[in-house]
Write a protein that holds these residues in place. Sequence first.
Motif, PDB file in Angstrom:
ATOM      1  N   ARG A  36       0.832  -1.212   0.000  1.00  0.00           N
ATOM      2  CA  ARG A  36       0.000   0.000   0.000  1.00  0.00           C
ATOM      3  C   ARG A  36       0.861   1.253   0.000  1.00  0.00           C
ATOM      4  NH1 ARG A  36      -2.984  -3.096   3.775  1.00  0.00           N
ATOM      5  NH2 ARG A  36      -1.971  -1.963   5.488  1.00  0.00           N
ATOM      6  N   ARG A  37       1.954   1.249   0.764  1.00  0.00           N
ATOM      7  CA  ARG A  37       2.775   2.452   0.892  1.00  0.00           C
ATOM      8  C   ARG A  37       3.788   2.585  -0.238  1.00  0.00           C
ATOM      9  NH1 ARG A  37       4.252   2.575   7.392  1.00  0.00           N
ATOM     10  NH2 ARG A  37       2.076   2.644   8.166  1.00  0.00           N
ATOM     11  N   PHE A  38       4.402   1.470  -0.625  1.00  0.00           N
ATOM     12  CA  PHE A  38       5.434   1.504  -1.664  1.00  0.00           C
ATOM     13  C   PHE A  38       5.096   0.487  -2.754  1.00  0.00           C
ATOM     14  CE2 PHE A  38       7.345   2.139   2.553  1.00  0.00           C
ATOM     15  CZ  PHE A  38       7.724   3.469   2.445  1.00  0.00           C
ATOM     16  N   PRO A  39       4.067   0.756  -3.550  1.00  0.00           N
ATOM     17  CA  PRO A  39       3.654  -0.234  -4.549  1.00  0.00           C
ATOM     18  C   PRO A  39       4.720  -0.531  -5.595  1.00  0.00           C
ATOM     19  CG  PRO A  39       2.556   1.874  -4.917  1.00  0.00           C
ATOM     20  CD  PRO A  39       3.245   1.975  -3.606  1.00  0.00           C
ATOM     21  N   VAL A  40       5.552   0.470  -5.938  1.00  0.00           N
ATOM     22  CA  VAL A  40       6.581   0.243  -6.949  1.00  0.00           C
ATOM     23  C   VAL A  40       7.626  -0.743  -6.435  1.00  0.00           C
ATOM     24  CG1 VAL A  40       8.374   1.324  -8.338  1.00  0.00           C
ATOM     25  CG2 VAL A  40       6.215   2.522  -7.949  1.00  0.00           C
ATOM     26  N   LYS A 216       6.842   1.653 -27.070  1.00  0.00           N
ATOM     27  CA  LYS A 216       7.059   2.642 -26.004  1.00  0.00           C
ATOM     28  C   LYS A 216       7.232   2.015 -24.621  1.00  0.00           C
ATOM     29  CE  LYS A 216       4.950   6.714 -28.173  1.00  0.00           C
ATOM     30  NZ  LYS A 216       3.893   7.735 -28.066  1.00  0.00           N
ATOM     31  N   PRO A 217       6.367   1.092 -24.197  1.00  0.00           N
ATOM     32  CA  PRO A 217       6.574   0.503 -22.863  1.00  0.00           C
ATOM     33  C   PRO A 217       7.887  -0.253 -22.721  1.00  0.00           C
ATOM     34  CG  PRO A 217       4.333   0.099 -23.616  1.00  0.00           C
ATOM     35  CD  PRO A 217       5.082   0.654 -24.782  1.00  0.00           C
ATOM     36  N   LEU A 218       8.497  -0.657 -23.822  1.00  0.00           N
ATOM     37  CA  LEU A 218       9.765  -1.382 -23.762  1.00  0.00           C
ATOM     38  C   LEU A 218      10.958  -0.472 -23.500  1.00  0.00           C
ATOM     39  CD1 LEU A 218       9.277  -3.732 -26.861  1.00  0.00           C
ATOM     40  CD2 LEU A 218       9.010  -4.355 -24.454  1.00  0.00           C
ATOM     41  N   LEU A 219      10.752   0.833 -23.646  1.00  0.00           N
ATOM     42  CA  LEU A 219      11.870   1.769 -23.570  1.00  0.00           C
ATOM     43  C   LEU A 219      12.533   1.835 -22.197  1.00  0.00           C
ATOM     44  CD1 LEU A 219      13.593   3.816 -25.062  1.00  0.00           C
ATOM     45  CD2 LEU A 219      11.877   5.570 -24.549  1.00  0.00           C
ATOM     46  N   SER A 282       7.353   0.664 -16.349  1.00  0.00           N
ATOM     47  CA  SER A 282       6.617   1.150 -17.518  1.00  0.00           C
ATOM     48  C   SER A 282       5.117   1.130 -17.303  1.00  0.00           C
ATOM     49  CB  SER A 282       6.966   0.309 -18.747  1.00  0.00           C
ATOM     50  OG  SER A 282       6.462  -0.999 -18.611  1.00  0.00           O
ATOM     51  N   GLN A 283       4.646   0.327 -16.352  1.00  0.00           N
ATOM     52  CA  GLN A 283       3.207   0.244 -16.101  1.00  0.00           C
ATOM     53  C   GLN A 283       2.790   0.941 -14.814  1.00  0.00           C
ATOM     54  OE1 GLN A 283       0.930  -1.068 -18.490  1.00  0.00           O
ATOM     55  NE2 GLN A 283       2.897  -0.655 -19.477  1.00  0.00           N
ATOM     56  N   GLU A 284       3.722   1.684 -14.205  1.00  0.00           N
ATOM     57  CA  GLU A 284       3.343   2.549 -13.097  1.00  0.00           C
ATOM     58  C   GLU A 284       2.617   3.775 -13.650  1.00  0.00           C
ATOM     59  OE1 GLU A 284       3.586   2.034  -9.780  1.00  0.00           O
ATOM     60  OE2 GLU A 284       4.106   0.014 -10.457  1.00  0.00           O
ATOM     61  N   PRO A 285       1.701   4.373 -12.850  1.00  0.00           N
ATOM     62  CA  PRO A 285       0.830   5.440 -13.382  1.00  0.00           C
ATOM     63  C   PRO A 285       1.569   6.559 -14.101  1.00  0.00           C
ATOM     64  CG  PRO A 285       0.079   4.769 -11.218  1.00  0.00           C
ATOM     65  CD  PRO A 285       1.354   4.027 -11.463  1.00  0.00           C
ATOM     66  N   PHE A 286       2.707   7.024 -13.530  1.00  0.00           N
ATOM     67  CA  PHE A 286       3.399   8.171 -14.125  1.00  0.00           C
ATOM     68  C   PHE A 286       3.881   7.856 -15.536  1.00  0.00           C
ATOM     69  CE2 PHE A 286       7.328  10.522 -14.968  1.00  0.00           C
ATOM     70  CZ  PHE A 286       6.863  11.824 -14.875  1.00  0.00           C
ATOM     71  N   LEU A 287       4.579   6.730 -15.702  1.00  0.00           N
ATOM     72  CA  LEU A 287       5.094   6.366 -17.025  1.00  0.00           C
ATOM     73  C   LEU A 287       4.008   5.781 -17.924  1.00  0.00           C
ATOM     74  CD1 LEU A 287       8.600   4.826 -16.237  1.00  0.00           C
ATOM     75  CD2 LEU A 287       8.084   7.053 -17.227  1.00  0.00           C
ATOM     76  N   ARG A 288       3.057   5.106 -17.336  1.00  0.00           N
ATOM     77  CA  ARG A 288       2.008   4.493 -18.147  1.00  0.00           C
ATOM     78  C   ARG A 288       1.201   5.538 -18.897  1.00  0.00           C
ATOM     79  NH1 ARG A 288      -2.215  -0.126 -15.991  1.00  0.00           N
ATOM     80  NH2 ARG A 288      -3.213  -0.541 -18.006  1.00  0.00           N
ATOM     81  N   SER A 289       0.971   6.679 -18.265  1.00  0.00           N
ATOM     82  CA  SER A 289       0.209   7.731 -18.939  1.00  0.00           C
ATOM     83  C   SER A 289       0.970   8.330 -20.107  1.00  0.00           C
ATOM     84  CB  SER A 289      -0.141   8.833 -17.934  1.00  0.00           C
ATOM     85  OG  SER A 289       1.044   9.434 -17.416  1.00  0.00           O
ATOM     86  N   ARG A 290       2.308   8.181 -20.106  1.00  0.00           N
ATOM     87  CA  ARG A 290       3.126   8.749 -21.182  1.00  0.00           C
ATOM     88  C   ARG A 290       3.527   7.704 -22.229  1.00  0.00           C
ATOM     89  NH1 ARG A 290       3.329  11.402 -16.720  1.00  0.00           N
ATOM     90  NH2 ARG A 290       3.792  13.646 -16.648  1.00  0.00           N
ATOM     91  N   LEU A 291       3.740   6.482 -21.759  1.00  0.00           N
ATOM     92  CA  LEU A 291       4.158   5.432 -22.685  1.00  0.00           C
ATOM     93  C   LEU A 291       2.998   4.622 -23.233  1.00  0.00           C
ATOM     94  CD1 LEU A 291       7.244   4.102 -20.675  1.00  0.00           C
ATOM     95  CD2 LEU A 291       7.236   5.762 -22.549  1.00  0.00           C
ATOM     96  N   GLY A 292       1.869   4.664 -22.546  1.00  0.00           N
ATOM     97  CA  GLY A 292       0.715   3.906 -22.991  1.00  0.00           C
ATOM     98  C   GLY A 292       0.629   2.561 -22.300  1.00  0.00           C
TER      99      GLY A 292
END
Length: 304
Positions: A36-40, A216-219, A282-292
């Motif tokens: 919950r606190r550190f999902p990444v 993009k997500p592979l980058l 790549s699938q965390e919210p910050f990067l996911r919104s930019r990479l798709g």
Amino acid sequence: METRRRRASPLRATWWRERARAATEWATAVHARLERRFPVITGIVDRLVSVNIFDSATRIAAQCFLTAVPLLFVLSAYAPESVQEQVTTSITTVFGLTGQAKADVEQTFHPPSEDLRQATGVVGGLMVLLSATAVSRAVQRLCRRAWVMPRSRAKVAPWRWLAWIALWLAALVVQGLLHNGFGMGATLGFPIVLLMQALMWWWTQHLLLGGAVPWKPLLPGAVITAVAVSGLSVSAHFYMPRALNRALADYGSVGSVFVMLSWLIVVCVAVAIALSVGAVLSQEPFLRSRLGPLPTAPDTSAPE
């Protein structure tokens, strides 16, 4: 006395079971709080566990070593002399080899070519090339595990395995030029090598996953892997020459095999960690919104 011991044994076993259950519940609760606190962080740790990085890295390193040596002999037998010299330069430059280790590499790639061709043979060369696809398949399994992708979503045609080997052999040939910055020095060479590694690992994931994941997500994984591999390449200049020369002096060629295999395992562990971390980030919210996002959510069950 014997009766007391028999009575105490079930009580002791029950006590240990209770302690084990309490420890399991505590670990589960801690994992839930951290998630919950550190999902990444928890996502990365879970992914590394599912990838089984040390097992995957050891297999890839062993396959690379068993494949690289025969392939280099075939290349030495049939490639033009200029290519042989370039491969020699690349190997000695990447590892910063000096002394006996450098002399052995130069001797390996300048044998009597006609004798080596007769010993190798066209059929033997083709068999070595086909058996080299074991490395491609091992890297494919690593990429699939890093993206938690079942085999059914990452079907790869055999030509992709051969294409991966061909391009990485081509990259090996030009490593000396890249590290030297095309004659302008290592200061320019390092960013060139970093860029080349990022492009190669970007392309590797896309190729061996059969295009199941968009570009993009592979980058992120490609960039992290490039940084890790390039950093290890720099450290190789300080470690490998001394380690190889010492191993050759003390144990002969057997010692050099151990040093090279150990170094390959370290590099493959770094690659396994980097690709897994990149897939999670790549699938965390910050990067996911930019990479798709991915086209479909990956299967969360353990990949084959």
